[in-house]
Design a protein around this motif. Structure first.
Motif, PDB file in Angstrom:
ATOM      1  N   PHE A  63       0.922  -1.361   0.093  1.00  0.00           N
ATOM      2  CA  PHE A  63       0.198   0.008   0.035  1.00  0.00           C
ATOM      3  C   PHE A  63       0.763   1.225  -0.038  1.00  0.00           C
ATOM      4  O   PHE A  63       0.614   2.111   0.866  1.00  0.00           O
ATOM      5  CB  PHE A  63      -0.838   0.139   1.252  1.00  0.00           C
ATOM      6  CG  PHE A  63      -2.054  -1.089   1.309  1.00  0.00           C
ATOM      7  CD1 PHE A  63      -3.350  -0.637   0.779  1.00  0.00           C
ATOM      8  CD2 PHE A  63      -1.724  -2.307   1.482  1.00  0.00           C
ATOM      9  CE1 PHE A  63      -4.248  -1.622   0.738  1.00  0.00           C
ATOM     10  CE2 PHE A  63      -2.765  -3.185   1.239  1.00  0.00           C
ATOM     11  CZ  PHE A  63      -4.063  -2.835   0.981  1.00  0.00           C
ATOM     12  N   ARG A  64       1.859   1.299  -0.935  1.00  0.00           N
ATOM     13  CA  ARG A  64       2.744   2.480  -0.846  1.00  0.00           C
ATOM     14  C   ARG A  64       2.020   3.664  -1.093  1.00  0.00           C
ATOM     15  O   ARG A  64       1.087   3.917  -1.901  1.00  0.00           O
ATOM     16  CB  ARG A  64       3.944   2.106  -1.985  1.00  0.00           C
ATOM     17  CG  ARG A  64       4.816   1.226  -1.644  1.00  0.00           C
ATOM     18  CD  ARG A  64       5.818   0.919  -2.686  1.00  0.00           C
ATOM     19  NE  ARG A  64       6.456   2.256  -3.026  1.00  0.00           N
ATOM     20  CZ  ARG A  64       7.314   2.665  -4.092  1.00  0.00           C
ATOM     21  NH1 ARG A  64       7.634   1.376  -4.846  1.00  0.00           N
ATOM     22  NH2 ARG A  64       7.878   3.615  -4.369  1.00  0.00           N
ATOM     23  N   GLN A  65       2.538   4.838  -0.353  1.00  0.00           N
ATOM     24  CA  GLN A  65       2.128   6.157  -0.285  1.00  0.00           C
ATOM     25  C   GLN A  65       2.937   7.186  -1.441  1.00  0.00           C
ATOM     26  O   GLN A  65       2.395   8.249  -1.694  1.00  0.00           O
ATOM     27  CB  GLN A  65       2.002   6.689   0.935  1.00  0.00           C
ATOM     28  CG  GLN A  65       1.150   6.051   1.810  1.00  0.00           C
ATOM     29  CD  GLN A  65      -0.510   6.124   1.364  1.00  0.00           C
ATOM     30  OE1 GLN A  65      -1.262   6.985   1.353  1.00  0.00           O
ATOM     31  NE2 GLN A  65      -0.803   4.789   0.680  1.00  0.00           N
ATOM     32  N   ASP A  66       3.914   6.520  -1.953  1.00  0.00           N
ATOM     33  CA  ASP A  66       4.804   7.310  -2.628  1.00  0.00           C
ATOM     34  C   ASP A  66       5.060   7.113  -4.193  1.00  0.00           C
ATOM     35  O   ASP A  66       6.063   7.224  -4.730  1.00  0.00           O
ATOM     36  CB  ASP A  66       6.614   7.459  -1.812  1.00  0.00           C
ATOM     37  CG  ASP A  66       6.822   6.056  -1.934  1.00  0.00           C
ATOM     38  OD1 ASP A  66       6.256   4.971  -2.008  1.00  0.00           O
ATOM     39  OD2 ASP A  66       8.231   5.772  -1.682  1.00  0.00           O
ATOM     40  N   CYS A  67       4.033   6.209  -4.652  1.00  0.00           N
ATOM     41  CA  CYS A  67       3.915   5.790  -5.951  1.00  0.00           C
ATOM     42  C   CYS A  67       2.567   5.949  -6.627  1.00  0.00           C
ATOM     43  O   CYS A  67       1.506   6.145  -5.770  1.00  0.00           O
ATOM     44  CB  CYS A  67       4.851   4.546  -6.078  1.00  0.00           C
ATOM     45  SG  CYS A  67       3.486   3.336  -5.645  1.00  0.00           S
ATOM     46  N   LEU A  68       2.558   5.631  -7.883  1.00  0.00           N
ATOM     47  CA  LEU A  68       1.379   5.715  -8.655  1.00  0.00           C
ATOM     48  C   LEU A  68       0.993   4.259  -9.018  1.00  0.00           C
ATOM     49  O   LEU A  68       1.885   3.742  -9.389  1.00  0.00           O
ATOM     50  CB  LEU A  68       1.316   6.501  -9.624  1.00  0.00           C
ATOM     51  CG  LEU A  68       1.571   8.132  -9.585  1.00  0.00           C
ATOM     52  CD1 LEU A  68       1.606   8.760 -11.185  1.00  0.00           C
ATOM     53  CD2 LEU A  68       0.204   8.549  -8.982  1.00  0.00           C
ATOM     54  N   TYR A  69      -0.302   3.901  -8.892  1.00  0.00           N
ATOM     55  CA  TYR A  69      -0.798   2.617  -9.281  1.00  0.00           C
ATOM     56  C   TYR A  69      -1.408   2.675 -10.492  1.00  0.00           C
ATOM     57  O   TYR A  69      -2.231   3.718 -10.547  1.00  0.00           O
ATOM     58  CB  TYR A  69      -1.330   1.822  -8.188  1.00  0.00           C
ATOM     59  CG  TYR A  69      -0.696   1.248  -7.028  1.00  0.00           C
ATOM     60  CD1 TYR A  69       0.107   0.106  -6.837  1.00  0.00           C
ATOM     61  CD2 TYR A  69      -0.374   2.180  -5.638  1.00  0.00           C
ATOM     62  CE1 TYR A  69       0.635  -0.543  -5.943  1.00  0.00           C
ATOM     63  CE2 TYR A  69       0.315   1.736  -4.801  1.00  0.00           C
ATOM     64  CZ  TYR A  69       0.973   0.436  -4.749  1.00  0.00           C
ATOM     65  OH  TYR A  69       1.586   0.014  -3.613  1.00  0.00           O
ATOM     66  N   THR A  70      -1.258   1.893 -11.513  1.00  0.00           N
ATOM     67  CA  THR A  70      -2.305   1.635 -12.443  1.00  0.00           C
ATOM     68  C   THR A  70      -2.356   0.186 -12.762  1.00  0.00           C
ATOM     69  O   THR A  70      -1.855  -0.654 -12.577  1.00  0.00           O
ATOM     70  CB  THR A  70      -1.960   2.263 -13.587  1.00  0.00           C
ATOM     71  OG1 THR A  70      -2.941   2.603 -14.555  1.00  0.00           O
ATOM     72  CG2 THR A  70      -0.621   1.979 -14.453  1.00  0.00           C
ATOM     73  N   GLY A  71      -3.525  -0.175 -13.475  1.00  0.00           N
ATOM     74  CA  GLY A  71      -3.816  -1.585 -13.835  1.00  0.00           C
ATOM     75  C   GLY A  71      -4.012  -1.799 -15.348  1.00  0.00           C
ATOM     76  O   GLY A  71      -4.827  -0.652 -16.047  1.00  0.00           O
ATOM     77  N   ILE A  72      -3.540  -2.719 -15.883  1.00  0.00           N
ATOM     78  CA  ILE A  72      -3.759  -3.058 -17.320  1.00  0.00           C
ATOM     79  C   ILE A  72      -4.532  -4.437 -17.519  1.00  0.00           C
ATOM     80  O   ILE A  72      -4.007  -5.496 -16.953  1.00  0.00           O
ATOM     81  CB  ILE A  72      -2.589  -3.092 -18.172  1.00  0.00           C
ATOM     82  CG1 ILE A  72      -1.663  -1.797 -17.897  1.00  0.00           C
ATOM     83  CG2 ILE A  72      -2.504  -3.520 -19.554  1.00  0.00           C
ATOM     84  CD1 ILE A  72      -0.257  -1.962 -18.785  1.00  0.00           C
ATOM     85  N   THR A  73      -5.547  -4.329 -18.129  1.00  0.00           N
ATOM     86  CA  THR A  73      -6.526  -5.525 -18.508  1.00  0.00           C
ATOM     87  C   THR A  73      -5.860  -6.121 -19.869  1.00  0.00           C
ATOM     88  O   THR A  73      -5.531  -5.615 -20.520  1.00  0.00           O
ATOM     89  CB  THR A  73      -7.877  -5.386 -18.090  1.00  0.00           C
ATOM     90  OG1 THR A  73      -8.229  -4.474 -19.575  1.00  0.00           O
ATOM     91  CG2 THR A  73      -8.396  -4.878 -17.076  1.00  0.00           C
ATOM     92  N   TYR A  74      -6.230  -7.533 -19.832  1.00  0.00           N
ATOM     93  CA  TYR A  74      -6.239  -7.806 -21.090  1.00  0.00           C
ATOM     94  C   TYR A  74      -7.133  -7.474 -21.951  1.00  0.00           C
ATOM     95  O   TYR A  74      -8.203  -7.037 -21.618  1.00  0.00           O
ATOM     96  CB  TYR A  74      -6.072  -9.525 -20.913  1.00  0.00           C
ATOM     97  CG  TYR A  74      -5.173 -10.153 -20.196  1.00  0.00           C
ATOM     98  CD1 TYR A  74      -3.710 -10.171 -20.747  1.00  0.00           C
ATOM     99  CD2 TYR A  74      -5.200 -10.585 -19.090  1.00  0.00           C
ATOM    100  CE1 TYR A  74      -2.514 -10.489 -20.058  1.00  0.00           C
ATOM    101  CE2 TYR A  74      -4.037 -11.225 -18.382  1.00  0.00           C
ATOM    102  CZ  TYR A  74      -2.800 -11.144 -18.893  1.00  0.00           C
ATOM    103  OH  TYR A  74      -1.947 -11.674 -17.992  1.00  0.00           O
ATOM    104  N   SER A  75      -7.036  -7.590 -23.436  1.00  0.00           N
ATOM    105  CA  SER A  75      -7.915  -7.175 -24.324  1.00  0.00           C
ATOM    106  C   SER A  75      -9.338  -7.371 -24.197  1.00  0.00           C
ATOM    107  O   SER A  75     -10.201  -6.577 -24.376  1.00  0.00           O
ATOM    108  CB  SER A  75      -7.475  -7.452 -25.836  1.00  0.00           C
ATOM    109  OG  SER A  75      -6.256  -6.784 -26.037  1.00  0.00           O
ATOM    110  N   ASP A  76      -9.604  -8.317 -23.759  1.00  0.00           N
ATOM    111  CA  ASP A  76     -10.997  -9.117 -23.393  1.00  0.00           C
ATOM    112  C   ASP A  76     -11.642  -8.788 -22.055  1.00  0.00           C
ATOM    113  O   ASP A  76     -12.728  -9.423 -21.756  1.00  0.00           O
ATOM    114  CB  ASP A  76     -11.173 -10.367 -23.983  1.00  0.00           C
ATOM    115  CG  ASP A  76     -10.489 -11.234 -23.143  1.00  0.00           C
ATOM    116  OD1 ASP A  76      -9.558 -10.868 -22.467  1.00  0.00           O
ATOM    117  OD2 ASP A  76     -10.724 -12.522 -23.139  1.00  0.00           O
ATOM    118  N   GLU A  77     -10.873  -8.221 -21.215  1.00  0.00           N
ATOM    119  CA  GLU A  77     -11.500  -7.890 -19.944  1.00  0.00           C
ATOM    120  C   GLU A  77     -11.859  -6.474 -19.593  1.00  0.00           C
ATOM    121  O   GLU A  77     -11.269  -5.552 -20.385  1.00  0.00           O
ATOM    122  CB  GLU A  77     -10.336  -8.313 -18.816  1.00  0.00           C
ATOM    123  CG  GLU A  77     -10.006  -9.850 -18.959  1.00  0.00           C
ATOM    124  CD  GLU A  77      -9.011 -10.053 -17.722  1.00  0.00           C
ATOM    125  OE1 GLU A  77      -9.000 -11.150 -17.016  1.00  0.00           O
ATOM    126  OE2 GLU A  77      -7.765  -9.302 -17.793  1.00  0.00           O
TER     127      GLU A  77
END
Length: 266
Positions: A63-77
């Motif tokens: 649960f880091r507070q000093d970075c950005l999170y982002t998510g990549i789904t597969y093409s069909d999700e």
């Protein structure tokens, strides 16, 4: 914060997945990003998969507070936490590298078990019976007894977690800009002895919720923390508050939380 050009990909390593990700790795390198193996060295952490992978990435990286999170789904999700997929990864890189970043902040709840072990959750914490017997729980709000619950269990969800397990129990979907958490029942028993509200209720950010497990033989419930289950012997109480921590994600333009809710459910 570590150099913004340091990026860490969180995924279950195997040759098939890495083969699919190789074009993304090459694209990242061509944009002068450094792919780092240790998430502690990264300023951007990218989960690969659906919402489950995003939750795991946040939990496993602390649960880091000093970075950005982002998510990549597969093409069909599709995903409520993931703004990007394999087909528009370059759009994410362009946003990070060349545009003024819009950051979305998600609330996190903190659960303390027996006054000792403390856990953070981005989605929800749930407490459920592990045997074929209902579980009885005293529900206390800010040190005031509210109700005595008996049933299969209780769910305490963040606003973003409100669209998952909580929604399946007829809980409300809450805007993540509202700092709060929601309590929902799992198959409550209402009779002359036990009486509950019978609906979900929402607590403000400054509230403290205490769930005291009545020791009547169901002393080994399962504590669910996001998408992980923990067996903790002799659970006496769980205290839940809204944490000071937030999870920061890169926001894709014209893709609000409610845009994604609409795409997912309507």
């Amino acid at each position: 914060m570590p150099d913004r050009k340091n990026i860490h990909f969180y995924y279950h390593e195997n040759k098939e997945v890495e083969k699919k990700l190789e074009p993304l790795f090459n694209l990242a390198r061509s944009n002068d990003l450094n792919i780092v193996k240790d998430h502690k060295d990264a300023s951007i952490i990218v989960s690969v998969g659906g919402d489950g992978a995003f939750l795991q990435a946040v939990r496993k990286t602390g649960f880091r507070q000093d970075c950005l999170y982002t998510g990549i789904t597969y093409s069909d999700e599709s995903g409520l936490y993931c703004d990007f997929n394999m087909d528009n990864f370059d759009e994410m890189l362009h946003s990070v590298m060349h545009e003024e970043i819009e950051v979305r902040k998600y609330p996190v709840i903190e659960a303390q078990v027996n006054g000792e072990s403390s856990f953070h959750c981005l989605n929800e914490v749930s407490i459920r019976s592990t045997i074929i017997k209902s579980i009885a729980i005293e529900v206390i709000i800010d040190d005031m007894h509210f109700e005595t619950f008996r049933g299969d269990g209780l769910i305490v969800a963040t606003p973003t977690g409100s669209t998952g397990y909580n929604k399946s129990t007829n809980g409300a979907v809450i805007d993540p800009k509202i700092p709060c958490f929601q309590v929902s029942e799992l198959a409550s028993i209402n009779n002359n002895r036990y009486r509950t509200l019978g609906s979900s209720f929402v607590l403000n950010q400054d509230r403290k919720l205490t769930l005291e497990v009545i020791q009547d033989g169901n002393d080994y419930p399962i504590i669910g923390l996001d998408n992980e289950a923990y067996n903790i012997k002799n659970i006496k109480d769980v205290t839940i508050t809204l944490s000071d921590k937030v999870i920061k994600t890169v926001k894709l333009k014209n893709n609000s939380y409610w845009d994604r809710v609409k795409r997912t459910f309507l």
